[in-house]
Every structure is written in structure tokens, then in C-alpha cells.
Design an enzyme around this catalytic site. Structure first.
Site, PDB file in Angstrom:
ATOM      1  CE  LYS A  20      -1.846   2.599   3.217  1.00  0.00           C
ATOM      2  NZ  LYS A  20      -1.792   3.920   2.548  1.00  0.00           N
TER       3      LYS A  20
ATOM      4  CD  GLU B 161      13.393   4.370   7.297  1.00  0.00           C
ATOM      5  OE1 GLU B 161      13.383   5.242   8.206  1.00  0.00           O
ATOM      6  OE2 GLU B 161      13.246   4.615   6.106  1.00  0.00           O
TER       7      GLU B 161
ATOM      8  CB  CYS C 213      12.828   9.307   7.919  1.00  0.00           C
ATOM      9  SG  CYS C 213      13.217   8.232   6.558  1.00  0.00           S
TER      10      CYS C 213
ATOM     11  CD  GLU D   4      10.594  12.505  11.477  1.00  0.00           C
ATOM     12  OE1 GLU D   4       9.605  11.861  11.839  1.00  0.00           O
ATOM     13  OE2 GLU D   4      11.433  12.077  10.674  1.00  0.00           O
TER      14      GLU D   4
END
Ligand code: ADP
Length: 484
Positions: free
Chosen positions: A190, A264, A298, A395
Site C-alpha cells: 500500500k 523504518e 526521515c 521530528e
């Protein structure tokens, strides 16, 4: 949020990439059992171009029943075809995918930039070639698994459920599909809801490459579609790239099952500059580390640590360099910073910028004139940042850099490791010994020396702590798709 000024540093003539060779359908079904199919009950939703908010195509929101059909197709293909095929045969199919991707590279690059907002230079020079290279690399491993795992009996997991994010749509699909196929697994993948187009185009490539039906299935839609894959009893392995929040949800959902998983997740990478570094190169590395792909990376170098003696010089050069960055049309070959991927993400970034100001950090914003339509954020720096500031801890996933200073190696190691994440770091120094000493003490899965954001299919990638576990890329990337 930005000081908008009329001043332009460069007056470059626009150099837009042509879109005439691109063929986007008005709507896309689900790719199941080798064919595009309509969902029986699933609704359609629009995928838009974040640079102008125009609709590009309609995408299917898969239902639980659709996910079920896709998983059963993958299971059947695994049992009847793919698990029985030799590695050399599997390798041929993967090579074919790689070659077709290379042939259609321009088309993929343009669609990636239209759907996701990233500069065409990046999708053309990084995303698409690297994706093709990953298929080439793992095609090479398919018949050599005995050498990768000598003296061990290995077996694929079976059906791999794969969920990808919106920042590197095709590349993340390649990172996941190529090693899974090489090791003999079949797939239900997906893509992210805002950037599904190149993965759907990859389904066309998979058809063209003649892969047996059901070996790769693509289902589109929002988070719940991912959750159906994660929770499906016949899925044997989950590979996820995305936010730490969703990663934790998946981790919990799989606890107590025998499904294997790789996660991840997020990061808060440290870019560390010593006084003995080549300063101009380091400044370029900082810019590349955080403004590259609008900070939608990331492993971005979103925290900068500068040795105190060179802080003034680095800041001056950094501000100057930022003033030369071109923010605008992702399809223009001059563009350095494209559009933010979605309005939702732009709001997240703006909220963090407000938090940074409230926390008392000093803000510097590039004076680029931002387009009126679409989602945009000028490059932003915060100085006078401390370890306790939220902008140095969480983040942001945007072109926002938090800058701190340090005096000694021991101090910067402590500061850089003071984060729940552990994905990436960069070290800029003239001394190889310092680099090696630091790299063994920094808790980050990937550490670059005198460079940043460099990738190669042969090199494993992954994190420590809340950045996840498991490795993608390289020989290590095979290990997560097999049982020994
Ligand atoms: P971001 O916050 O960066 O958008 P997400 O982690 O939400 O990242 O999304 C990454 C991928 O995970 C996307 O494909 C998204 O649709 C999917 N996703 C979101 N929620 C879930 C969930 N609960 N279970 C499985 N997949 C999910």
C-alpha cells in the site's frame, strides 16, 4: 510565517520539464492478481498536485474485502508459482522491471514531482535512478542467496505486507519490493494516500515485465487499508516505513503473532561541523541535509551542531546560501525546494515554527517569494536553541533547521545522542581519526563522513531506538525477508 519580500536573488528563465510524454489516467483501480480492478464497494478520492492544488487523478480507497482478495491472490501466487521458481528465474523478472523503469524514467520522474511536490532534479537524478538500481541490485542476488547465507537453510516468509510513505514513493516501493521478490516472497503493498501514482505506474511495469499474476499486488487508500494488511492472518511479514506513531501501533498490533516485521520510522539527524572541516562543503552538506526534498526525509540533518569557534562564519555562509535557494514549481529544473507534500503536513510544520518562536529561539527565514497557490514553506533556521527545546527534539519533517553549538567532541556526542531517535548523522572534519572515533560513539544507523544523504543499493539503511529496526538495502536487506 515568512517575511515576503519582492527581492529575488536570481532571475532565472523558467526551465519547466515537459509533461507531454506523460500519460496519467483519470482514475486508477487496484492492482490485484495481475490486473487493474475496480473495488466493489470502495470509494474514489482525488490525488492532487501540491504545487497548484489541482486534481491529477482519482484513486481507489480499498476496502477490507479488497485487501482480502489481494492477500489471497498473493498467497496463491506464492504457493503455486513464486515459491517453486528458481532464484535465477525470479532474477530475470526483477531485471526486467529494472530495465523498463530505466526506459520510462522521465515519465516516472515527472509524475513523482507532480504528485508529491519534489523538485524534478531530485526525482530525475535520485528517486527514479536509485529505484531502478535497487531492482538491478537485488536481481543479482536472487540466484546467489546460498552465498549470502552460507551453510544455512533459508525460506521466504510467504506473503509480505508492505506500507510506504509519501516522501520517496517509488524509491520506497523499490526498497521493499526488490528484496522481497529476490528472496521468493509475494507482495501486497500500500503506497501513501497522497502519492500513489508512481506505485500504480510501477504496477504497469510489473505487468509489462510479465510477472506471474498475484506476485505483486497494489492496494491504495488511507491508514485503515494499511491496518487491514497488518492485521491480516495470511500476511507473514510486515515492512513499514512511516511515522514513529504508526510504527508503534504496528508493533503493538503484531505483538504475540509470529509475523516478522521491519519498521523504518522517524529521525532527528545530527549534522556535526568541526572547526577543521572544509566549511564551504559543509555548508552545502547542511543545505543538502535539510532542505533537500523540503526536509521530507526521515534521515534529514534537522539538528545542526557547529563548533563554537566557527559558528559565526558558518551561520553567515548558511544564510547567504539559503538566500540563493529557489523555491517554486517542482517541474522547473532550476528549483531547489519544491512544494510541501500536503496541506496537513504544512500545518504540522507551521505549528512547529510557532513553537520554536514561543520557546525563545531566534528565527531566520529565507526571503523567497512563495507561490500563491499550493503548499509552500521557505527555508527556516533557528539559532539560540537548547537541548530542551521541542524543535530540537521532535521530528518536524519540513525545511526547518535547529542550530546548536558545542566545544568538545565529548560534548557533541552527548548532545547528538540525546534523542529518542537514531537514524542518521553527518560528521564534517578534516581528520579521519575523529570521524571514525565519533562514528563508533554516535547512536545512529547511518553516519555520513564529509557528505550527507548519499544512498547506494549495496549499503544497508535503518535505525536505532525509536527510528525502528531491521535494515533495507544491501545484503542485510535480504535477511529481513527470509527465515533461517
Ligand atoms: P506520515 O505521518 O508521515 O504521513 P504515516 O505513518 O501516517 O506517515 O504514513 C505512512 C504510511 O502508513 C502511509 O501509507 C499511511 O497510509 C500508512 N498508515 C497510516 N496509518 C496506518 C495504520 N494505522 N496502519 C497501517 N498503516 C498506516
Amino acid at each position: 510565517m515568512t517575511k515576503k519580500s519582492k527581492k529575488k536573488t536570481w532571475d532565472l528563465v523558467p526551465a519547466p520539464e515537459s509533461t507531454s510524454h506523460v500519460n496519467i489516467q483519470s482514475e486508477y483501480g487496484l492492482f490485484i492478481n495481475g490486473k487493474f480492478q475496480k473495488s466493489k464497494k470502495g470509494k474514489m478520492y482525488d490525488t492532487i498536485n501540491p504545487a497548484n492544488e489541482k486534481k491529477i487523478a482519482k484513486i481507489t480507497e480499498a476496502t477490507k474485502a479488497d485487501v482480502d482478495t489481494a492477500v489471497l491472490a498473493a498467497k496463491k501466487a506464492y504457493d503455486n508459482v513464486w515459491s517453486k521458481m528458481t532464484g535465477a528465474e525470479r532474477g530475470k523478472y526483477i531485471y526486467r522491471i529494472a530495465r523498463i523503469l530505466q526506459e520510462r524514467a522521465r515519465e516516472f520522474a515527472v509524475i513523482e514531482s507532480m504528485d508529491g511536490g519534489k523538485p524534478i532534479r531530485e526525482s530525475r537524478d535520485i528517486d527514479i535512478p536509485l529505484a531502478a538500481n535497487h531492482f538491478f541490485y537485488y536481481a543479482g542476488w536472487a540466484d546467489k542467496l546460498d552465498y549470502a547465507f552460507p551453510n544455512q537453510k533459508i525460506k521466504p516468509h510467504g506473503v509480505a505486507g508492505q506500507i510506504t510513505p509519501w516522501n520517496f514513493p517509488l524509491l520506497m516501493a523499490a526498497w521493499k519490493i526488490a528484496p522481497a521478490l529476490a528472496t521468493g516472497n509475494t507482495i501486497v503493498l500500500k503506497p501513501a494516500e497522497t502519492t500513489s501514482l508512481t506505485t500504480l505506474l510501477l504496477a504497469e511495469v510489473i505487468q509489462e515485465a510479465g510477472l506471474p499474476p498475484g506476485v505483486v499486488n497494489i492496494v491504495t487508500g488511507h491508514g485503515p487499508v494499511g491496518a487491514h494488511i497488518v492485521n491480516h492472518a495470511k500476511v507473514n511479514k510486515i515492512a513499514f516505513t512511516g511515522s514513529t506513531g504508526v510504527g508503534k501501533y504496528i508493533h503493538n498490533a503484531l505483538a504475540g503473532t509470529d509475523k516478522s516485521m521491519t519498521l523504518e520510522l522517524g529521525g532527528k539527524g545530527a549534522n556535526i561541523i568541526f572547526e577543521d572541516a572544509a566549511i564551504d562543503q559543509a555548508v552545502e552538506g547542511i543545505v543538502n541535509g535539510i532542505f533537500f526534498n523540503q526536509g521530507h526525509v526521515c534521515c534529514a540533518g534537522s539538528r545542526l551542531f557547529v563548533q563554537e569557534s566557527i559558528q559565526k562564519e558558518v551561520l553567515k555562509k548558511l544564510k547567504h546560501r539559503i538566500s540563493t535557494l529557489i523555491v517554486g514549481d517542482p517541474l522547473d529544473k532550476n528549483t531547489d525546494i519544491g512544494a510541501i507534500n500536503s496541506n496537513k503536513q504544512l500545518k504540522v510544520i507551521k505549528d512547529y515554527v510557532k513553537i520554536g518562536q514561543k520557546e525563545g529561539a531566534d528565527m531566520y527565514v529565507g526571503e523567497q517569494v512563495l507561490p500563491k497557490k499550493g503548499f509552500w514553506c521557505a527555508p527556516t533556521l533557528f539559532t539560540n536553541v537548547s537541548q530542551s527545546h521541542i524543535i530540537s527534539k521532535e521530528e518536524i519533517f519540513g525545511p526547518v533547521l535547529a542550530i546548536q553549538s558545542f566545544r568538545t567532541v565529548a560534548e557533541v556526542i552527548k548532545k547528538a545522542n540525546n534523542t529518542p531517535y537514531g537514524l542518521s548523522a553527518g560528521i564534517w572534519t578534516d581528520k579521519g581519526s575523529k570521524l571514525f572515533n565519533m562514528s563508533s560513539q554516535l547512536k545512529a544507523g547511518v553516519i555520513w563522513g564529509n557528505t550527507f544523504n548519499k544512498f547506494d543499493p549495496g549499503s544497508p539503511f535503518g535505525g536505532y531506538k525509536e527510528s525502528g529496526f531491521g535494515r533495507e538495502g544491501g545484503m542485510h536487506g535480504l535477511a529481513d525477508y527470509i527465515k533461517t
